[in-house]
Design a protein around this motif. Sequence first.
Motif, short mmCIF file in Angstrom:
data_model
loop_
_atom_site.label_atom_id
_atom_site.label_comp_id
_atom_site.label_asym_id
_atom_site.label_seq_id
_atom_site.Cartn_x
_atom_site.Cartn_y
_atom_site.Cartn_z
N THR A 252 0.83 -1.21 0.00
CA THR A 252 0.00 0.00 0.00
C THR A 252 0.87 1.26 0.00
OG1 THR A 252 -1.80 -1.13 1.16
CG2 THR A 252 -1.78 1.28 1.27
N ASP A 256 1.25 4.06 -3.06
CA ASP A 256 1.06 5.49 -2.79
C ASP A 256 2.26 6.31 -3.27
OD1 ASP A 256 -1.36 4.94 -1.66
OD2 ASP A 256 -0.70 5.10 0.42
N LEU A 260 0.04 4.98 -7.68
CA LEU A 260 -0.69 3.86 -8.29
C LEU A 260 -1.76 3.30 -7.36
CD1 LEU A 260 2.43 2.08 -9.85
CD2 LEU A 260 0.65 3.29 -11.12
N GLU A 261 -2.30 4.16 -6.50
CA GLU A 261 -3.27 3.69 -5.50
C GLU A 261 -4.48 3.01 -6.14
OE1 GLU A 261 -1.72 7.80 -4.11
OE2 GLU A 261 -2.23 6.76 -5.99
N GLU A 262 -4.89 3.52 -7.30
CA GLU A 262 -6.10 2.97 -7.93
C GLU A 262 -5.91 1.55 -8.45
OE1 GLU A 262 -3.54 4.38 -11.20
OE2 GLU A 262 -4.13 5.21 -9.25
N SER A 263 -4.68 1.08 -8.49
CA SER A 263 -4.40 -0.28 -9.00
C SER A 263 -4.39 -1.33 -7.91
CB SER A 263 -3.05 -0.29 -9.72
OG SER A 263 -3.01 0.62 -10.78
N SER A 264 -4.69 -0.95 -6.67
CA SER A 264 -4.50 -1.87 -5.55
C SER A 264 -5.30 -3.16 -5.68
CB SER A 264 -4.85 -1.17 -4.23
OG SER A 264 -6.19 -0.71 -4.25
N ALA A 265 -6.55 -3.08 -6.18
CA ALA A 265 -7.39 -4.29 -6.30
C ALA A 265 -6.81 -5.25 -7.34
CB ALA A 265 -8.82 -3.90 -6.67
N SER A 266 -6.39 -4.71 -8.48
CA SER A 266 -5.81 -5.56 -9.53
C SER A 266 -4.48 -6.15 -9.09
CB SER A 266 -5.61 -4.75 -10.81
OG SER A 266 -6.83 -4.28 -11.30
N LYS A 295 4.45 0.03 -14.50
CA LYS A 295 3.07 0.53 -14.36
C LYS A 295 2.09 -0.24 -15.24
CE LYS A 295 4.37 5.18 -12.86
NZ LYS A 295 5.73 4.78 -12.48
#
Length: 558
Positions: A252, A256, A260-266, A295
């Motif tokens: 995490t 941050d 790339l926080e929005e990629s955490s689920a993938s 990325k």
Amino acid sequence: MARTISIGNQSFEEIREKGYFLVDKTNLIKEWWESADSVTLITRPRRFGKTINMDMLNCFFSNRFQGRGDLFEGLSIWKEEVYRRLQGSYPVIFLSFADVKQNNCKDAIQKIKTIITGVYRQFFDTQDKLPSQIVQMMQENMSDVAAQSALQILSEELSRRCGKKVLIFLDEYDTPMQEAYLHGYWDEFTGFIRGLFNSTFKSNFYMERGIMTGITRVSKESVFSDLNNLTVVTTTSEKYASCFGFTQQEVTDALDEYGLEESSASVRQWYNGFTFGSHRDIYNPWSITNFLKEKRLFPYWASTSSNGLASKLIRTASADLKEKMETLLNGQSITVNFDEQIVYSQLDENESAIWSLLTASGYLKIENIEYKGIFLEPWYTLRITNLETVGMFSAMFRGWFSSSDANYNGFVRALLSGNLKEMNLFMNDVALATFSAFDTGKHPSARTQPERFYHGFVLGLLVELRGRYSVQSNKESGYGRYDICLIPQKTTDPAIVLEFKVHDPDEEKTLQETVESALKQIEEKAYDSMLVEQGISKKQIRHYGFAFEGRRVLIGGN
């Protein structure tokens, strides 16, 4: 500003000096030192930070890095005064067997001698004022017996000069053993390596402590027969559970840092899921660092190894083991019993060892352990670790049929289009090119070999038809169990039932009769029942019978 990521850099000194990206794992230093264990063996999957951690230990303890506290400033270990005083205070012997990948015993032993000679030269650039025994150790043409004692003699010399016993760090200790098994010189090689390990880690009075790292836990009987001072830390152990790989918080924080926080689920779906002790959310560090730099989601870790040993063992395994692999590839779990110790000389006879190897390698994760029976034998519930490792298995199974002579893809296309003539043509090519690869060769059987082949064939279908068909084998339907059933995901695709039979000359005169017997069995056992219950019309279901006689195959359909 985000730190530069230096992919593949295993020099702790350079990473710290240049401010490259690094996750603080210096808690390993404290945890290991306070354990007071004499010799520690830590097993972790490849690319999980073993080498950089060993180099970190070297930089911390070795007197060659005396006064280099700057390498640890800002890291957790440097907050404690007692460890500041400990830094740079021991003679350290640090070596790696990562490059011992020779295909014969003589060259493997010679490679180890070269590595040992290189270690000597780190300490002594010239032969001046060295005892004759030490000079002898510095020669790459030393005898096997001399090589077995070389690290112990070096320990004595360093201890005498420094006034302290030495620390010995051996990285990738099991690489030469895997190669010895794969290339058929295991029995010849183990005598040498056993003598080396016992002299270095057991009877070495001049060693303070030692650490070995590797992927597998090789059985004590194989190479550590006299090493009763060994503490083994596997992936099921609580010790050092967060010291290798990245924790959820560490990932995490890294996402941050690089925006790339929005990629955490993938990222979690692709690279999470490794289990060390009670820690269930360990991420693959190699893939995470590559993702942070590139990325984009990609099977970075799965692309770094040929997986030759695992592939060989699964390919030549029994139908039962291949069925379990099919279950795993379909996203389900299996429960099996195995010994975490690997006896390489027994891998061909003891199939349960494959589960130990796949778990230690990180390809499978342990979801639960239950101890059963009067002897409390461990039964492990296993599942494929994550999306990246699913891709690794897919590539492995596809590779079985990748020979230019196999025409496996041609067979799949013919099967889906219903072209029986091409099915026969391509399937005979496939059988001729790959049939013998599915048997160990030690106990060839006209009946077991086709069975091993067809279950390998099922795994190949699972890969090739993923997303279009649900591929199932040996499941109940009607009044029996069909061999293979292809259940379409779209209503426009046909459902397909396949039945395999080995030609029995006492029952059938020709292969054609064997084919007819297979087709008759599909009808009499009502294998279509399960498909019809799912709303698939009888007109949409195809039947194919496969008859085997050696490597010759005949396919018929209705």
